[in-house]
Design an enzyme around this catalytic site. Structure first.
Site, mmCIF file in Angstrom:
data_model
loop_
_atom_site.group_PDB
_atom_site.id
_atom_site.type_symbol
_atom_site.label_atom_id
_atom_site.label_comp_id
_atom_site.label_asym_id
_atom_site.label_seq_id
_atom_site.Cartn_x
_atom_site.Cartn_y
_atom_site.Cartn_z
ATOM 1 N N GLU A 61 36.775 -8.871 -50.094
ATOM 2 C CA GLU A 61 38.185 -8.987 -49.760
ATOM 3 C C GLU A 61 38.937 -7.504 -49.726
ATOM 4 O OE1 GLU A 61 40.203 -11.608 -52.314
ATOM 5 O OE2 GLU A 61 38.901 -13.440 -51.629
ATOM 6 N N LYS A 106 27.118 -5.426 -8.560
ATOM 7 C CA LYS A 106 26.018 -5.646 -9.706
ATOM 8 C C LYS A 106 26.267 -7.298 -9.922
ATOM 9 C CE LYS A 106 29.203 -4.753 -13.625
ATOM 10 N NZ LYS A 106 29.492 -4.111 -14.772
ATOM 11 N N THR A 108 24.391 -0.859 -18.504
ATOM 12 C CA THR A 108 25.030 -1.023 -17.106
ATOM 13 C C THR A 108 25.435 0.769 -16.551
ATOM 14 O OG1 THR A 108 26.022 -2.942 -17.995
ATOM 15 C CG2 THR A 108 26.872 -1.826 -15.975
#
Length: 330
Positions: free
Chosen positions: A47, A202, A238
Site C-alpha cells: 500500500e 503491416k 515492429t
C-alpha cells in the site's frame, strides 16, 4: 457594500511522484521553482502513503507522474497524490502525464474487451483532477475521454528540429510505421520542408500483444534517408521490422524517431542490432543507464511541459505553443 473583499495571488506548486522525479525537477527548474517536498511510504503489503510537507491550500497544483513500469503502482500513486491534494483544499489540480498509461487500449478490437484508456480518464476525474496535460497520446480520441480540459502536447517541434538540423542535407523521406499514423507523418513532412511520404503495410494479430508483421513499404524510399516516426517504442519488434523493410526497399539509411521510449525487453538488444543508424527519443519516460546504447539520442521534453504549465497557470493559450511553428518552412 457588504462582504469581505480579498485579493489573492495565484500560487503555482509542482508535485512529483516517484516514477520519474528527474523530469519533474527539470520542469520545476524551467519554471524557476522547486518540487514540493513529499513524504512517500510503501507499506509491507505494498500500500502507498503520501503526505505533502507544505500547505497546498488554494494552490494551482500540477502533479507530474509518467506511467512507467511498474505501471500500475505509479498510476495508483498518482491517484493517491491527487486525492491528497483535493482533501488538502488545493484550488485546481492538473495531472501532468508525459506518458498516459493504458493509451493503447483506446477501443474494442474484439468482444468482451475493456476500453482501459477511458477507465483511466474516469479514475483521474473521480480522484479530483480538474485538468489533464499529456504528451503525444496514442490516439487523439483519448483527449475526449476525460470530462474536463485536456492539453495534448506534441513532441514534434523538439524532435523535428533535431532531425532537420542533423539530416537536412540528405534526400529525406518520412515513413509512417502503419497506415493509421499517416496524419502524423504528414505533419513531420511539412516541418521537414515538404519531404515525400511512405508507410509500412503491416498486419497485427489481435490475440497477441506486441506482435505485428511489416509486410512491405508503400511509397518510394529508394536512395533516401528515411525518418521512421512513431509515438512509442515498446518491445521494438515492429519498428525494427519496419526499418528492415525500408532498407530492403533501397533506402540509403533509416533514423528511428519516437516520443516515448518504453523499451521493454528485448527492445534494447533489437535496437542495437537494427539497421537504423540512430534512435531518437524524448525523456517522457525514464531511460535507466542499463538501457542506454551508442545509437540512442535522448531529447528533453521539459521545456515543452514547462511552457504548457506556465500557459495554464497564467490562463494563456497552450495551443499558441504550436500555432507559431505548426508548419516549418525551409
Amino acid at each position: 457594500m457588504t462582504g469581505v473583499k480579498r485579493t489573492n495571488e495565484k500560487n503555482l506548486m509542482i508535485f512529483s511522484g516517484r516514477a520519474h522525479p528527474a523530469l519533474a525537477e527539470e520542469v520545476a527548474y524551467q519554471l524557476e521553482t522547486q518540487v514540493v517536498p513529499t513524504d512517500f511510504r510503501t507499506f509491507a503489503n505494498s500500500e502507498i502513503y503520501v503526505r505533502f510537507q507544505e500547505s497546498v491550500r488554494g494552490s494551482d497544483a500540477f502533479v507530474i507522474q509518467s506511467h512507467t513500469a511498474p505501471i500500475n503502482e505509479w498510476i495508483m500513486e498518482n491517484l493517491i497524490m491527487i486525492d491528497a491534494l483535493k482533501r488538502a483544499s488545493a484550488k485546481r489540480i492538473t495531472t501532468v502525464m508525459p506518458f498516459y498509461g493504458y493509451a493503447r487500449q483506446d477501443k474494442k478490437h474484439l468482444g468482451r474487451e475493456p476500453i482501459s484508456a477511458r477507465l483511466m480518464a474516469d479514475l483521474f476525474k473521480t480522484a479530483g483532477a480538474d485538468r489533464l496535460i499529456a504528451v503525444d497520446l496514442h490516439t487523439e480520441q483519448i483527449s475526449g475521454f476525460f470530462d474536463g480540459p485536456v492539453d495534448h502536447l506534441q513532441a514534434i517541434p523538439i524532435l523535428s528540429e533535431y532531425v532537420y538540423d542533423k539530416y537536412h542535407h540528405h534526400n529525406l523521406c518520412v515513413v509512417s510505421p502503419d497506415a493509421g499514423r499517416i496524419k502524423v507523418a504528414e505533419k513531420w513532412a511539412n516541418r521537414l520542408g515538404g519531404t515525400p511520404l511512405a508507410f509500412i503495410h503491416k498486419t497485427r494479430d489481435p490475440h497477441k500483444a506486441n506482435q505485428s508483421v511489416a509486410n512491405r513499404v508503400v511509397g518510394d524510399v529508394e536512395g533516401r534517408m528515411c525518418i521512421l516516426v512513431d509515438d512509442m517504442i515498446d518491445s521494438g519488434g515492429t519498428i525494427c521490422q519496419a526499418a528492415d523493410a525500408i532498407m530492403a526497399a533501397g533506402a540509403s539509411g533509416v533514423v528511428i524517431v519516437a516520443t516515448h521510449g518504453i523499451l521493454s525487453d528485448p527492445a534494447v538488444e533489437r535496437l542495437k542490432a537494427s539497421v537504423a543508424r540512430e534512435v531518437v527519443l524524448t525523456n517522457t519516460l525514464p531511460i535507466p543507464e542499463e538501457k542506454r546504447f551508442d545509437k540512442l539520442t535522448e531529447l528533453s521534453i521539459a521545456p515543452l511541459i514547462g511552457d504548457a504549465i506556465r500557459e495554464v497557470f497564467e490562463d494563456g493559450s497552450v495551443t499558441s505553443l504550436f500555432d507559431h511553428a505548426s508548419e516549418r518552412a525551409h
